[in-house]
Design a protein around this motif. Structure first.
Motif, PDB file in Angstrom:
ATOM      1  N   GLN A   1      15.900 100.118  35.036  1.00 39.82           N
ATOM      2  CA  GLN A   1      15.343  98.833  34.608  1.00 39.82           C
ATOM      3  C   GLN A   1      16.442  97.829  34.267  1.00 39.82           C
ATOM      4  O   GLN A   1      16.330  96.639  34.585  1.00 39.82           O
ATOM      5  CB  GLN A   1      14.425  99.048  33.403  1.00 39.82           C
ATOM      6  N   ARG A   2      17.515  98.287  33.620  1.00 38.92           N
ATOM      7  CA  ARG A   2      18.624  97.389  33.282  1.00 38.92           C
ATOM      8  C   ARG A   2      19.321  96.884  34.548  1.00 38.92           C
ATOM      9  O   ARG A   2      19.640  95.697  34.676  1.00 38.92           O
ATOM     10  CB  ARG A   2      19.633  98.116  32.386  1.00 38.92           C
ATOM     11  N   GLU A   3      19.553  97.782  35.485  1.00 36.95           N
ATOM     12  CA  GLU A   3      20.196  97.399  36.742  1.00 36.95           C
ATOM     13  C   GLU A   3      19.296  96.454  37.539  1.00 36.95           C
ATOM     14  O   GLU A   3      19.752  95.464  38.114  1.00 36.95           O
ATOM     15  CB  GLU A   3      20.505  98.659  37.560  1.00 36.95           C
ATOM     16  N   TYR A   4      18.016  96.744  37.551  1.00 38.23           N
ATOM     17  CA  TYR A   4      17.019  95.949  38.278  1.00 38.23           C
ATOM     18  C   TYR A   4      16.963  94.522  37.746  1.00 38.23           C
ATOM     19  O   TYR A   4      16.767  93.568  38.507  1.00 38.23           O
ATOM     20  CB  TYR A   4      15.665  96.633  38.107  1.00 38.23           C
ATOM     21  N   ASP A   5      17.148  94.378  36.433  1.00 35.84           N
ATOM     22  CA  ASP A   5      17.006  93.064  35.812  1.00 35.84           C
ATOM     23  C   ASP A   5      18.085  92.083  36.256  1.00 35.84           C
ATOM     24  O   ASP A   5      17.940  90.877  36.080  1.00 35.84           O
ATOM     25  CB  ASP A   5      17.028  93.204  34.284  1.00 35.84           C
ATOM     26  N   ARG A   6      19.154  92.595  36.849  1.00 36.93           N
ATOM     27  CA  ARG A   6      20.235  91.714  37.305  1.00 36.93           C
ATOM     28  C   ARG A   6      19.833  90.901  38.529  1.00 36.93           C
ATOM     29  O   ARG A   6      20.306  89.776  38.713  1.00 36.93           O
ATOM     30  CB  ARG A   6      21.482  92.544  37.629  1.00 36.93           C
ATOM     31  N   ASP A   7      18.995  91.477  39.373  1.00 37.88           N
ATOM     32  CA  ASP A   7      18.594  90.764  40.585  1.00 37.88           C
ATOM     33  C   ASP A   7      17.327  91.382  41.149  1.00 37.88           C
ATOM     34  O   ASP A   7      17.304  92.558  41.515  1.00 37.88           O
ATOM     35  CB  ASP A   7      19.705  90.815  41.638  1.00 37.88           C
ATOM     36  N   ASN A   8      16.262  90.598  41.215  1.00 32.07           N
ATOM     37  CA  ASN A   8      15.009  91.026  41.829  1.00 32.07           C
ATOM     38  C   ASN A   8      14.162  89.786  42.103  1.00 32.07           C
ATOM     39  O   ASN A   8      14.405  88.730  41.511  1.00 32.07           O
ATOM     40  CB  ASN A   8      14.265  92.024  40.926  1.00 32.07           C
ATOM     41  N   PRO A   9      13.178  89.868  42.976  1.00 28.54           N
ATOM     42  CA  PRO A   9      12.380  88.689  43.324  1.00 28.54           C
ATOM     43  C   PRO A   9      11.085  88.548  42.521  1.00 28.54           C
ATOM     44  O   PRO A   9      10.077  88.068  43.043  1.00 28.54           O
ATOM     45  CB  PRO A   9      12.084  88.922  44.810  1.00 28.54           C
ATOM     46  N   PHE A  10      11.114  88.957  41.253  1.00 29.83           N
ATOM     47  CA  PHE A  10       9.910  88.911  40.427  1.00 29.83           C
ATOM     48  C   PHE A  10      10.207  88.310  39.061  1.00 29.83           C
ATOM     49  O   PHE A  10      11.355  88.255  38.621  1.00 29.83           O
ATOM     50  CB  PHE A  10       9.338  90.323  40.223  1.00 29.83           C
ATOM     51  N   ALA A  11       9.150  87.894  38.400  1.00 35.27           N
ATOM     52  CA  ALA A  11       9.220  87.527  36.987  1.00 35.27           C
ATOM     53  C   ALA A  11       8.004  88.171  36.330  1.00 35.27           C
ATOM     54  O   ALA A  11       6.862  87.773  36.597  1.00 35.27           O
ATOM     55  CB  ALA A  11       9.189  86.015  36.808  1.00 35.27           C
ATOM     56  N   PHE A  12       8.235  89.183  35.514  1.00 33.07           N
ATOM     57  CA  PHE A  12       7.137  89.909  34.872  1.00 33.07           C
ATOM     58  C   PHE A  12       6.768  89.185  33.579  1.00 33.07           C
ATOM     59  O   PHE A  12       7.583  89.056  32.668  1.00 33.07           O
ATOM     60  CB  PHE A  12       7.543  91.360  34.626  1.00 33.07           C
ATOM     61  N   LEU A  13       5.532  88.701  33.515  1.00 33.60           N
ATOM     62  CA  LEU A  13       5.108  87.804  32.446  1.00 33.60           C
ATOM     63  C   LEU A  13       4.627  88.536  31.202  1.00 33.60           C
ATOM     64  O   LEU A  13       5.026  88.211  30.089  1.00 33.60           O
ATOM     65  CB  LEU A  13       3.987  86.890  32.955  1.00 33.60           C
ATOM     66  N   PHE A  14       3.739  89.502  31.394  1.00 34.49           N
ATOM     67  CA  PHE A  14       3.210  90.220  30.242  1.00 34.49           C
ATOM     68  C   PHE A  14       2.436  91.458  30.680  1.00 34.49           C
ATOM     69  O   PHE A  14       2.007  91.567  31.829  1.00 34.49           O
ATOM     70  CB  PHE A  14       2.301  89.328  29.376  1.00 34.49           C
TER      71      PHE A  14
END
Length: 412
Positions: A366-379
């Motif tokens: 999850q930490r690595e993923y947060d650096r670059d991905n095509p999403f924005a998780f809202l809630f």
């Protein structure tokens, strides 16, 4: 398992090499590779055991051309606590299965009704015309709070609300830019989305919902909204003056939350960094078809796990083509050398049976993923429902599925 090859659910069990019934009560599955979630997968409704002989008499087939769905819409061939008595688009009637093997079932008949509106649902439960009102939002639940003979229950669901931004530059070159996508994440007012979602809601760091192995939440003090950082990223991407984009959302409510309300908040947030958002609403079947065909550059959606294990969430990893992931394909996010570390960690999570190690790998991913991905998780929203406490004993969410278990309902 042969019949599953005709369904979308087959991807989850494609690792099955062979299946053998060694006696009347034992089935042996041989897998091509380790899968820590395999038993959880088999609890999904897609893998429910049906009476094969009965299905074949009504059009069932494991060699293609299966036509049993029409019969199954109004009949039962399973082994669960209830069987179908009748079905229509607006009402499903279930009866207690007299041959159910899993213990006592307390309710003889369950009627599931599609209500015309939230207002109609609230009126019906207040009058005692229905015993349970499902999928209530924050406002509707608040209206019932304190009403005579009505109890309101809330809890965190396992659903995720998110924005998807395609990496396919042919759809919308501006939105496909990774720096723009990062800017969008910084521009969002996560606290405001929590207010929409209600008590017990949370903001996940990304694709792993709270309650799943190693799930992380977003620290809104250090990882929350930062409009200035978002503007810097827009300038680095080459769009200091911004641009215009369409945000597509479905015409449905999730856990009682109106998608248009969420879309309007996204629009307001992105206006502050120069992105002018035009909201387009589609009927859900049309919306879903466009999502599945990867035809949308920017859309608002929700995800419900196929089964209750961290492996289900790996659908958000990169990967296109036949061997890609669900949302890798839907956003055109290809697996490459830059994101290989994500796939390596995912492989460890898939096969690891030590939960402590799985949690460690999950957090790293999850930490690595947060650096670059095509999403924005809202809630991750709250779930609200209400029940008549003069007709039913206490009703609660299942700890696992965050849903009501019908077989556990008890009349007073």
């Amino acid at each position: 398992m042969k019949r599953l090859k005709q369904s979308n659910a087959y991807a989850d069990v494609a690792i099955v090499q062979s299946v053998e019934a060694t006696d009347d009560f034992t089935v042996v599955f041989t897998l091509n590779e380790p899968d820590a979630s395999f038993l959880d997968k088999l609890t999904s409704s897609a893998y429910s055991i049906l009476d094969s002989e009965l299905l074949k008499r009504h059009g069932g087939s494991d060699n293609g051309g299966d036509t049993a769905r029409v019969w199954l819409d109004t009949s039962s061939a399973g082994s669960g606590p209830f069987v179908v008595r009748s079905w229509s688009p607006k009402e499903l009637v279930l009866e207690k299965n007299p041959t159910y093997w899993g213990g006592n079932v307390n309710i003889d008949t369950v009627i599931l009704k599609k209500m015309e509106s939230v207002e109609a649902e609230l009126e019906a439960i207040e009058k005692g015309e229905i015993d349970i009102a499902l999928d209530l939002g924050v406002q509707a639940a608040g209206e019932l709070d304190g009403r005579e003979n009505v109890s309101v229950v809330s809890g965190t669901s396992v659903l995720l609300a998110f924005l998807a931004m395609s990496r396919d530059s042919g759809l919308a070159p501006e939105m496909s830019n990774p720096k723009v996508q990062e800017a969008v994440r910084y521009a969002l007012d996560y606290k405001g989305y929590l207010a929409l979602a209600g008590e017990n809601s949370t903001v996940p760091l990304n694709f792993m919902p709270l309650g799943f192995t190693g799930a992380l939440t977003r620290d809104l003090k250090t990882e929350g909204r930062n409009v200035e950082k978002a503007k810097e990223l827009m300038a680095e991407a080459g769009y200091p003056a911004g641009f215009t984009v369409a945000l597509v959302c479905p015409d449905i409510a999730m856990e009682g939350i109106d998608w248009n309300m969420v879309a309007l908040k996204v629009k307001d947030n992105l206006t502050e960094i120069g992105i002018a958002v035009n909201i387009e609403t589609l009927e859900y079947p049309q919306f879903y078809e466009k999502v599945r065909s990867a035809a949308l550059p920017f859309y608002l959606a929700y995800w419900s796990p196929h089964y209750y294990d961290a492996n289900s969430q790996l659908a958000f990893l990169p990967g296109v083509g036949e061997n890609g992931t669900i949302y890798g394909r839907r956003t055109g996010w290809a697996a490459d050398a830059d994101n290989q570390s994500l796939l390596d960690l995912a492989a460890k999570i898939r096969g690891e049976t030590d939960e402590a190690l799985r949690a460690k790998y999950s957090k790293e991913l999850q930490r690595e993923y947060d650096r670059d991905n095509p999403f924005a998780f809202l809630f991750q929203p709250s779930g609200f429902f209400a029940y008549r406490n003069d007709t039913l004993a206490a009703v609660a969410y299942s700890d696992l599925s965050k849903k009501i278990e019908l077989r556990e309902l008890k009349a007073k």
